[in-house]
Every structure is written in C-alpha cells, then in structure tokens.
Motif scaffolding. Sequence first.
Motif, PDB file in Angstrom:
ATOM      1  N   UNK A 172      14.764   5.027   2.160  1.00  0.00           N
ATOM      2  CA  UNK A 172      13.310   4.957   2.239  1.00  0.00           C
ATOM      3  C   UNK A 172      12.720   4.450   0.933  1.00  0.00           C
ATOM      4  N   UNK A 173      13.277   4.906  -0.179  1.00  0.00           N
ATOM      5  CA  UNK A 173      12.778   4.469  -1.476  1.00  0.00           C
ATOM      6  C   UNK A 173      12.973   2.971  -1.660  1.00  0.00           C
ATOM      7  N   UNK A 174      14.143   2.486  -1.305  1.00  0.00           N
ATOM      8  CA  UNK A 174      14.412   1.057  -1.453  1.00  0.00           C
ATOM      9  C   UNK A 174      13.503   0.223  -0.543  1.00  0.00           C
ATOM     10  N   UNK A 175      13.100   0.807   0.581  1.00  0.00           N
ATOM     11  CA  UNK A 175      12.220   0.092   1.508  1.00  0.00           C
ATOM     12  C   UNK A 175      10.768   0.096   1.043  1.00  0.00           C
ATOM     13  N   UNK A 176      10.483   0.832  -0.029  1.00  0.00           N
ATOM     14  CA  UNK A 176       9.132   0.840  -0.577  1.00  0.00           C
ATOM     15  C   UNK A 176       8.322   2.072  -0.271  1.00  0.00           C
ATOM     16  N   UNK A 177       8.951   3.089   0.302  1.00  0.00           N
ATOM     17  CA  UNK A 177       8.221   4.312   0.615  1.00  0.00           C
ATOM     18  C   UNK A 177       7.864   5.050  -0.669  1.00  0.00           C
ATOM     19  N   UNK A 178       6.656   5.609  -0.686  1.00  0.00           N
ATOM     20  CA  UNK A 178       6.231   6.418  -1.828  1.00  0.00           C
ATOM     21  C   UNK A 178       6.023   7.880  -1.447  1.00  0.00           C
ATOM     22  N   UNK A 179       6.094   8.172  -0.161  1.00  0.00           N
ATOM     23  CA  UNK A 179       5.892   9.534   0.328  1.00  0.00           C
ATOM     24  C   UNK A 179       6.957   9.907   1.364  1.00  0.00           C
ATOM     25  N   UNK A 224       0.849  -1.200   0.000  1.00  0.00           N
ATOM     26  CA  UNK A 224       0.000   0.000   0.000  1.00  0.00           C
ATOM     27  C   UNK A 224       0.879   1.243   0.000  1.00  0.00           C
ATOM     28  N   UNK A 225       0.256   2.400  -0.104  1.00  0.00           N
ATOM     29  CA  UNK A 225       1.016   3.651  -0.057  1.00  0.00           C
ATOM     30  C   UNK A 225       1.672   3.797   1.319  1.00  0.00           C
ATOM     31  N   UNK A 226       2.976   3.891   1.322  1.00  0.00           N
ATOM     32  CA  UNK A 226       3.726   4.026   2.566  1.00  0.00           C
ATOM     33  C   UNK A 226       4.502   5.338   2.546  1.00  0.00           C
TER      34      UNK A 226
END
Length: 211
Positions: A33-40, A12-14
Amino acid sequence: ILASQRTRRSLPELGVNESAVRFPGALNTFSKFSRAGSSWIRADVPWFTLEPSRGTYSQSVLAAMDNAVSSASSMGMSVLFVVLGTPTWDQPQNPASRAGGNPQGTNLPPIDSSAYAQAMAELAVRYTGQNVAWELWNEPNNSIFFSTKNAAAYAQMACGAYRAIKAVAPDATVAAGALSGQAPGWLAQAYTAGLHGCFDVLSLHPYDPTP
C-alpha cells in the motif's frame, strides 16, 4: 525511491481499508500500500473484543493496534482506527430492545454510551502524539452495524466520545458518520439531535455505481 516519492507528493491523500487488528497477518500488505502511494490505513477495532468486560482491555487487541501503528508509521502512513461493536455487558437484555440485533448483539446501540466514550478516551491517551485518528463507529445508518439506525442515539454516543477524546488528546482528529451513502435525511436528524460540532471530519461511503 525517488520516483515513488514524486508519485506520493503528486497524489491526493489516499487510504486503504485493511482489517489489520482483527487479522494481524494483514500487516504484510502495508508495504504494498505504501509503495502504491497510500498515506492512510483504516483499520476496524471491535469494541466487544477490545473491552470484553467493562474497564478491562484486551492486551492482545492493544498489541495488534500497536503493531499496526508502528508498521504504518515506519512506512510514512497514518492509521484511522474505527471502533465499533457493542460488548455483551453494554447491550440491552430485554427481547424488545434486541430486535434487529445480530446473534452476538454487537450491532445493538449501547445502553450506556458513556462506556464507549470512556473506551475511546483510553485509546486516545495511548496513542497521543502518534499518527493516529479516530472514527466513531461504522455506518450507523445501516442496521447491519447499528440495529436501530437511530440518528439521535448515534449523535449522543458520538458526541460523548468526541468530547472524551478531546479532553485527553485535544489535537486528535476525530471522524464521525462513516455513513452508508450520503443519507441527507438521516444526517439532518443527527444534526437536530446535536451531532454538529462533535467531529472534525464527517465521513461517508458513497458506493457510487458509476464506473
């Protein structure tokens, strides 16, 4: 890379809260954060630093915001800027109205909420068409951030800012609330004061003690 892309699509959006405007060195964490899947990325912007005198905007703060947006966008992330903290020139000066204020007075509700609306409009114009959303203050039901916790005062300020943003950037996403806990009573007061219709997203910080 493919594994990372699959993971991002399945989540989901994280998002992550990172004070990358106040502390520009925090930009170095964006790649993690990006590599961990964060989108925001949620980043706080101190209004009192951004606009030290009315109508005059700090070029260093704007540059820090630009860098946060550029860095996040290059990694496929969007930025939620939360703008808060009343500058000295928009604070009440009589002692009774400053009750509950911190030493700098930045948690005092502004005496002229249209000044906040104007600042938000200036920012919205600057970032029109970019992956940027806006959050109107932080935890206004918490005296640490909004000394009076006055729901009606917050509703007036938020509605003015929302309309100002939409007037110059109709497609911008605007979040209100950022409430400390669910606070249904406070929210009901804000709705009674006209908050309904003055946001696209209502945010809250649940602080759920459950592990």
